[in-house]
Scaffold this active site. Sequence first.
Site, PDB file in Angstrom:
ATOM      1  N   LYS A 112       0.837  -1.209   0.000  1.00 17.30           N
ATOM      2  CA  LYS A 112       0.000   0.000   0.000  1.00 17.30           C
ATOM      3  C   LYS A 112       0.869   1.256   0.000  1.00 17.30           C
ATOM      4  O   LYS A 112       0.602   2.194  -0.741  1.00 17.30           O
ATOM      5  CB  LYS A 112      -0.925   0.017   1.224  1.00 17.30           C
ATOM      6  CG  LYS A 112      -1.894  -1.178   1.215  1.00 17.30           C
ATOM      7  CD  LYS A 112      -3.310  -0.781   1.543  1.00 17.30           C
ATOM      8  CE  LYS A 112      -4.307  -1.773   0.967  1.00 17.30           C
ATOM      9  NZ  LYS A 112      -4.923  -2.644   1.936  1.00 17.30           N
ATOM     10  N   LYS A 195      -4.045 -10.983  -6.786  1.00 18.27           N
ATOM     11  CA  LYS A 195      -5.211 -11.266  -5.938  1.00 18.27           C
ATOM     12  C   LYS A 195      -6.434 -10.431  -6.352  1.00 18.27           C
ATOM     13  O   LYS A 195      -6.272  -9.276  -6.733  1.00 18.27           O
ATOM     14  CB  LYS A 195      -4.814 -10.908  -4.497  1.00 18.27           C
ATOM     15  CG  LYS A 195      -5.789 -11.303  -3.436  1.00 18.27           C
ATOM     16  CD  LYS A 195      -5.355 -10.726  -2.094  1.00 18.27           C
ATOM     17  CE  LYS A 195      -5.593  -9.235  -2.038  1.00 18.27           C
ATOM     18  NZ  LYS A 195      -5.409  -8.619  -0.721  1.00 18.27           N
ATOM     19  N   LYS A 198     -10.367  -5.210  -3.711  1.00 18.67           N
ATOM     20  CA  LYS A 198     -11.571  -4.387  -3.830  1.00 18.67           C
ATOM     21  C   LYS A 198     -11.429  -3.259  -4.847  1.00 18.67           C
ATOM     22  O   LYS A 198     -12.287  -2.419  -4.954  1.00 18.67           O
ATOM     23  CB  LYS A 198     -11.910  -3.796  -2.445  1.00 18.67           C
ATOM     24  CG  LYS A 198     -12.309  -4.861  -1.415  1.00 18.67           C
ATOM     25  CD  LYS A 198     -12.398  -4.264  -0.020  1.00 18.67           C
ATOM     26  CE  LYS A 198     -12.596  -5.304   1.067  1.00 18.67           C
ATOM     27  NZ  LYS A 198     -12.109  -4.882   2.369  1.00 18.67           N
TER      28      LYS A 198
HETATM   29  P1  TYM Z   1     -10.090  -7.375   4.256  1.00 22.08           P
HETATM   30  O1  TYM Z   1     -11.246  -6.480   4.529  1.00 22.08           O
HETATM   31  O2  TYM Z   1      -9.063  -6.911   3.275  1.00 22.08           O
HETATM   32  O3  TYM Z   1     -10.618  -8.774   3.756  1.00 22.08           O
HETATM   33  C1  TYM Z   1     -11.581  -9.499   4.488  1.00 22.08           C
HETATM   34  C2  TYM Z   1     -11.251 -10.974   4.436  1.00 22.08           C
HETATM   35  O4  TYM Z   1     -11.296 -11.433   3.084  1.00 22.08           O
HETATM   36  C3  TYM Z   1     -10.084 -12.131   2.774  1.00 22.08           C
HETATM   37  N1  TYM Z   1      -9.780 -11.914   1.346  1.00 22.08           N
HETATM   38  C4  TYM Z   1      -9.666 -12.901   0.451  1.00 22.08           C
HETATM   39  N2  TYM Z   1      -9.785 -14.237   0.553  1.00 22.08           N
HETATM   40  C5  TYM Z   1      -9.613 -14.963  -0.576  1.00 22.08           C
HETATM   41  N3  TYM Z   1      -9.314 -14.410  -1.787  1.00 22.08           N
HETATM   42  C6  TYM Z   1      -9.192 -13.069  -1.936  1.00 22.08           C
HETATM   43  N4  TYM Z   1      -8.907 -12.526  -3.110  1.00 22.08           N
HETATM   44  C7  TYM Z   1      -9.365 -12.255  -0.783  1.00 22.08           C
HETATM   45  N5  TYM Z   1      -9.309 -10.913  -0.569  1.00 22.08           N
HETATM   46  C8  TYM Z   1      -9.555 -10.733   0.748  1.00 22.08           C
HETATM   47  C9  TYM Z   1      -9.043 -11.489   3.670  1.00 22.08           C
HETATM   48  O5  TYM Z   1      -7.926 -12.324   3.844  1.00 22.08           O
HETATM   49  C10 TYM Z   1      -9.826 -11.279   4.954  1.00 22.08           C
HETATM   50  O6  TYM Z   1      -9.843 -12.442   5.732  1.00 22.08           O
HETATM   51  N6  TYM Z   1      -7.020  -6.752   8.123  1.00 22.08           N
HETATM   52  C11 TYM Z   1      -8.264  -7.374   7.727  1.00 22.08           C
HETATM   53  C12 TYM Z   1      -9.437  -6.992   8.623  1.00 22.08           C
HETATM   54  C13 TYM Z   1      -9.197  -7.245  10.061  1.00 22.08           C
HETATM   55  C14 TYM Z   1      -9.112  -8.498  10.727  1.00 22.08           C
HETATM   56  C15 TYM Z   1      -8.881  -8.211  12.093  1.00 22.08           C
HETATM   57  C16 TYM Z   1      -9.208  -9.825  10.284  1.00 22.08           C
HETATM   58  C17 TYM Z   1      -9.039  -6.267  11.018  1.00 22.08           C
HETATM   59  N7  TYM Z   1      -8.841  -6.849  12.219  1.00 22.08           N
HETATM   60  C18 TYM Z   1      -8.747  -9.222  13.054  1.00 22.08           C
HETATM   61  C19 TYM Z   1      -9.069 -10.848  11.250  1.00 22.08           C
HETATM   62  C20 TYM Z   1      -8.838 -10.552  12.600  1.00 22.08           C
HETATM   63  C21 TYM Z   1      -8.578  -6.956   6.309  1.00 22.08           C
HETATM   64  O7  TYM Z   1      -8.173  -5.914   5.873  1.00 22.08           O
HETATM   65  O8  TYM Z   1      -9.397  -7.812   5.622  1.00 22.08           O
END
Ligand code: TYM
Length: 329
Positions: A112, A195, A198
């Site tokens: 990022k 990957k 969003k």
């Molecule tokens: P975030 O919002 O980017 O994504 C949410 C969840 O979706 C998974 N993910 C994917 N899985 C498979 N293929 C993909 N292309 C893909 N893109 C995203 C992510 O791995 C995630 O599990 N940091 C985290 C949010 C968070 C969190 C936490 C998660 C904040 N605190 C505590 C677990 C525990 C995040 O940005 O996820």
Amino acid sequence: MAEKILTGIKPTGQLTLGNYIGVLKHLHKEVERGDCYYFIADLHALTLPIDPEVLRQNSIDLACFYLAAGLDPKKVTLFLQSSVSAHAELNAIMQNYLYMGELSRMTQFKDKSSKMKESAIGLGLFAYPVLMACDIVLYDASAIPVGEDQIQHVELTRDLVNRFNNRYGDILVMPKAEVRKVGARIMSLSDPTVKMSKSDPKGDIFLKDDLKTIRKKIMSAVTDSGCEVKFDQENKPGISNLLTIYAALKDISIEEAEKEFEGYRYGDFKKAVADVVCAEMEIFQNKYREILETKAYEEALREGAKRAQAIANQTLKRVKNAVGLLDIE
Ligand code: TYM
């Protein structure tokens, strides 16, 4: 003590089929094995510039998505991260136990920040994993269902737990990332070497895309040379990604999916994948719309916040006590 399962999703951008397959789809099953804490990581959403109205709308959408994925708010604790002030309070303590070196090695931060001017990189983006570690330890969570890209952050949380417990005794519970065997990393449809995230309207399937758009995106997904529908990540990343999507949605193994498509041409295979994705998204989107209309998410978040606060405050107290902060009631 019942096992605690926790995960969070950031209300930034539009949620994708990657988020759905990687975590969202499976969360409702976790209630069978323990207490579930699922939240909207809205404080994390502030780590990159975001319009306030967009953040509010995304947060509502995400609450509806959680519920549309089959979560029963009476059985799981669903809440907004910002509704539980213990996250921010614990963050102020834990930021002293994670170090600049390890934070600067985080892939997500490097990705990022490499696209930004240094003068525009907020401290929150750098310290992102500290808050994430707090999210996890506050609920004594041991199982963290996430996609592959979050493993590194959970590993850092484990380092923190070790460090903290070595110094203060058995205060924090050790978490572990749990990734799906099939679908932990769904790739972009327009470039299957990156990957699905969003922020790529062409290569992403957004959970709010209409079914026609979803079908169109799948039918025009980049495929590979050759004509066999075989899983081969290196030489056939496009076909492998579509096979993964199909297998994950049907809850079958990659091998079983390969067998189903023996002798298929790419076009017919893509059509079958589009059928499965559209069938699942139709049901999901109908539920989403219903929840949005009835505002059922409001009560769920209100109740969830109360339950989450009660648990989180206990951990916060334990930590404050351990590090020597005076507790005067
Ligand atoms: P975030 O919002 O980017 O994504 C949410 C969840 O979706 C998974 N993910 C994917 N899985 C498979 N293929 C993909 N292309 C893909 N893109 C995203 C992510 O791995 C995630 O599990 N940091 C985290 C949010 C968070 C969190 C936490 C998660 C904040 N605190 C505590 C677990 C525990 C995040 O940005 O996820």
